[in-house]
Design a protein around this motif. Structure first.
Motif, mmCIF file in Angstrom:
data_model
loop_
_atom_site.group_PDB
_atom_site.id
_atom_site.type_symbol
_atom_site.label_atom_id
_atom_site.label_comp_id
_atom_site.label_asym_id
_atom_site.label_seq_id
_atom_site.Cartn_x
_atom_site.Cartn_y
_atom_site.Cartn_z
ATOM 1 N N ALA A 4 -6.605 20.095 -44.984
ATOM 2 C CA ALA A 4 -7.083 18.738 -44.731
ATOM 3 C C ALA A 4 -6.065 17.726 -45.241
ATOM 4 C CB ALA A 4 -8.418 18.516 -45.433
ATOM 5 N N ASN A 5 -6.128 16.527 -44.698
ATOM 6 C CA ASN A 5 -5.338 15.422 -45.224
ATOM 7 C C ASN A 5 -6.194 14.694 -46.249
ATOM 8 O OD1 ASN A 5 -3.253 16.031 -43.485
ATOM 9 N ND2 ASN A 5 -3.884 14.572 -41.950
ATOM 10 N N VAL A 6 -5.555 14.259 -47.338
ATOM 11 C CA VAL A 6 -6.279 13.590 -48.413
ATOM 12 C C VAL A 6 -5.875 12.117 -48.432
ATOM 13 C CG1 VAL A 6 -6.668 13.490 -50.899
ATOM 14 C CG2 VAL A 6 -6.425 15.706 -49.770
ATOM 15 N N TYR A 7 -6.899 11.267 -48.502
ATOM 16 C CA TYR A 7 -6.714 9.821 -48.534
ATOM 17 C C TYR A 7 -7.373 9.272 -49.783
ATOM 18 C CZ TYR A 7 -5.794 10.619 -43.595
ATOM 19 O OH TYR A 7 -5.283 11.084 -42.403
ATOM 20 N N ILE A 8 -6.849 8.145 -50.289
ATOM 21 C CA ILE A 8 -7.482 7.462 -51.416
ATOM 22 C C ILE A 8 -7.846 6.047 -50.980
ATOM 23 C CG2 ILE A 8 -5.348 6.604 -52.472
ATOM 24 C CD1 ILE A 8 -6.713 7.438 -55.208
ATOM 25 N N LEU A 9 -9.021 5.603 -51.388
ATOM 26 C CA LEU A 9 -9.467 4.247 -51.060
ATOM 27 C C LEU A 9 -8.800 3.248 -51.991
ATOM 28 C CD1 LEU A 9 -13.290 4.634 -50.459
ATOM 29 C CD2 LEU A 9 -11.535 4.117 -48.778
ATOM 30 N N ILE A 47 -13.736 12.728 -55.965
ATOM 31 C CA ILE A 47 -14.039 12.913 -54.547
ATOM 32 C C ILE A 47 -15.163 11.977 -54.146
ATOM 33 C CG2 ILE A 47 -14.897 14.523 -52.813
ATOM 34 C CD1 ILE A 47 -13.560 16.764 -54.482
ATOM 35 N N LYS A 48 -14.940 11.223 -53.090
ATOM 36 C CA LYS A 48 -15.965 10.348 -52.533
ATOM 37 C C LYS A 48 -16.631 11.026 -51.339
ATOM 38 C CE LYS A 48 -16.762 5.775 -50.595
ATOM 39 N NZ LYS A 48 -17.889 5.390 -51.419
ATOM 40 N N GLU A 49 -15.822 11.672 -50.508
ATOM 41 C CA GLU A 49 -16.348 12.299 -49.288
ATOM 42 C C GLU A 49 -15.412 13.416 -48.837
ATOM 43 O OE1 GLU A 49 -16.966 11.059 -44.613
ATOM 44 O OE2 GLU A 49 -16.869 9.494 -46.128
ATOM 45 N N MET A 50 -16.006 14.480 -48.330
ATOM 46 C CA MET A 50 -15.245 15.560 -47.710
ATOM 47 C C MET A 50 -15.805 15.765 -46.303
ATOM 48 S SD MET A 50 -14.957 18.221 -50.901
ATOM 49 C CE MET A 50 -13.947 19.378 -50.017
ATOM 50 N N ALA A 51 -14.954 15.572 -45.303
ATOM 51 C CA ALA A 51 -15.334 15.792 -43.911
ATOM 52 C C ALA A 51 -14.435 16.912 -43.388
ATOM 53 C CB ALA A 51 -15.168 14.510 -43.096
ATOM 54 N N LEU A 52 -14.811 18.137 -43.685
ATOM 55 C CA LEU A 52 -13.924 19.272 -43.423
ATOM 56 C C LEU A 52 -13.785 19.589 -41.940
ATOM 57 C CD1 LEU A 52 -14.827 21.522 -46.462
ATOM 58 C CD2 LEU A 52 -12.964 19.882 -46.209
ATOM 59 N N ASN A 54 -13.452 17.393 -39.766
ATOM 60 C CA ASN A 54 -12.422 16.423 -39.361
ATOM 61 C C ASN A 54 -11.137 16.556 -40.176
ATOM 62 O OD1 ASN A 54 -14.132 15.256 -37.441
ATOM 63 N ND2 ASN A 54 -15.092 13.994 -39.007
ATOM 64 N N HIS A 55 -11.102 17.540 -41.106
ATOM 65 C CA HIS A 55 -9.912 17.815 -41.926
ATOM 66 C C HIS A 55 -9.518 16.605 -42.766
ATOM 67 C CE1 HIS A 55 -9.404 21.541 -39.682
ATOM 68 N NE2 HIS A 55 -9.646 20.830 -38.608
ATOM 69 N N ARG A 56 -10.520 15.936 -43.379
ATOM 70 C CA ARG A 56 -10.265 14.741 -44.189
ATOM 71 C C ARG A 56 -11.009 14.835 -45.526
ATOM 72 N NH1 ARG A 56 -8.941 9.921 -41.788
ATOM 73 N NH2 ARG A 56 -10.468 8.818 -43.051
ATOM 74 N N ILE A 57 -10.313 14.448 -46.590
ATOM 75 C CA ILE A 57 -10.919 14.321 -47.903
ATOM 76 C C ILE A 57 -10.620 12.911 -48.382
ATOM 77 C CG2 ILE A 57 -10.927 15.141 -50.291
ATOM 78 C CD1 ILE A 57 -9.980 17.878 -49.163
ATOM 79 N N ILE A 58 -11.677 12.181 -48.770
ATOM 80 C CA ILE A 58 -11.529 10.809 -49.236
ATOM 81 C C ILE A 58 -11.765 10.773 -50.738
ATOM 82 C CG2 ILE A 58 -12.282 8.403 -48.942
ATOM 83 C CD1 ILE A 58 -11.221 9.712 -46.347
ATOM 84 N N LEU A 59 -10.820 10.174 -51.466
ATOM 85 C CA LEU A 59 -10.926 10.038 -52.914
ATOM 86 C C LEU A 59 -11.100 8.565 -53.273
ATOM 87 C CD1 LEU A 59 -7.882 12.271 -53.976
ATOM 88 C CD2 LEU A 59 -10.270 12.980 -53.676
ATOM 89 N N GLU A 60 -11.667 8.315 -54.464
ATOM 90 C CA GLU A 60 -11.681 6.956 -54.997
ATOM 91 C C GLU A 60 -11.050 6.984 -56.377
ATOM 92 O OE1 GLU A 60 -15.679 5.469 -54.986
ATOM 93 O OE2 GLU A 60 -16.424 7.080 -56.206
ATOM 94 N N GLU A 61 -10.258 5.966 -56.664
ATOM 95 C CA GLU A 61 -9.504 5.886 -57.915
ATOM 96 C C GLU A 61 -10.427 5.848 -59.123
ATOM 97 O OE1 GLU A 61 -5.455 3.614 -57.867
ATOM 98 O OE2 GLU A 61 -7.008 2.371 -56.974
ATOM 99 N N ILE A 62 -9.971 6.452 -60.221
ATOM 100 C CA ILE A 62 -10.612 6.313 -61.521
ATOM 101 C C ILE A 62 -9.783 5.276 -62.272
ATOM 102 C CG2 ILE A 62 -11.134 7.422 -63.720
ATOM 103 C CD1 ILE A 62 -11.328 10.081 -62.203
ATOM 104 N N LYS A 63 -10.436 4.213 -62.718
ATOM 105 C CA LYS A 63 -9.692 3.147 -63.407
ATOM 106 C C LYS A 63 -9.865 3.226 -64.885
ATOM 107 C CE LYS A 63 -9.802 0.306 -59.425
ATOM 108 N NZ LYS A 63 -9.750 -0.912 -58.817
#
Length: 63
Positions: A4-9, A47-52, A54-63
């Motif tokens: 999957a491709n990994v994206y960060i918001l 991890i915010k969302e995994m849409a396997l 669609n081969h996508r993993i969405i992450l959200e930053e830890i501040k």
């Protein structure tokens, strides 16, 4: 293929972090990503969302 491709918001936009990710490994500091070529990247995020399908993993930053 199962990778999957990994994206960060960031500011309500998705920014590509790493393509063709094969492993997602939780760590104390965040998430360790490893692609099919062995490249590794540690991201301070959760991890915010995994849409396997669609081969996508969405992450959200830890501040």
């Amino acid at each position: 293929m199962c990778e999957a491709n990994v994206y960060i918001l960031k500011d309500d936009r998705e920014e590509l972090v790493l393509e063709s990710v094969d492993k997602v490994i939780p760590q104390e500091e965040g998430i360790l990503l490893e692609d099919i070529f062995g490249k590794r990247k540690l991201v301070r995020a959760r991890i915010k969302e995994m849409a396997l399908v669609n081969h996508r993993i969405i992450l959200e930053e830890i501040k």
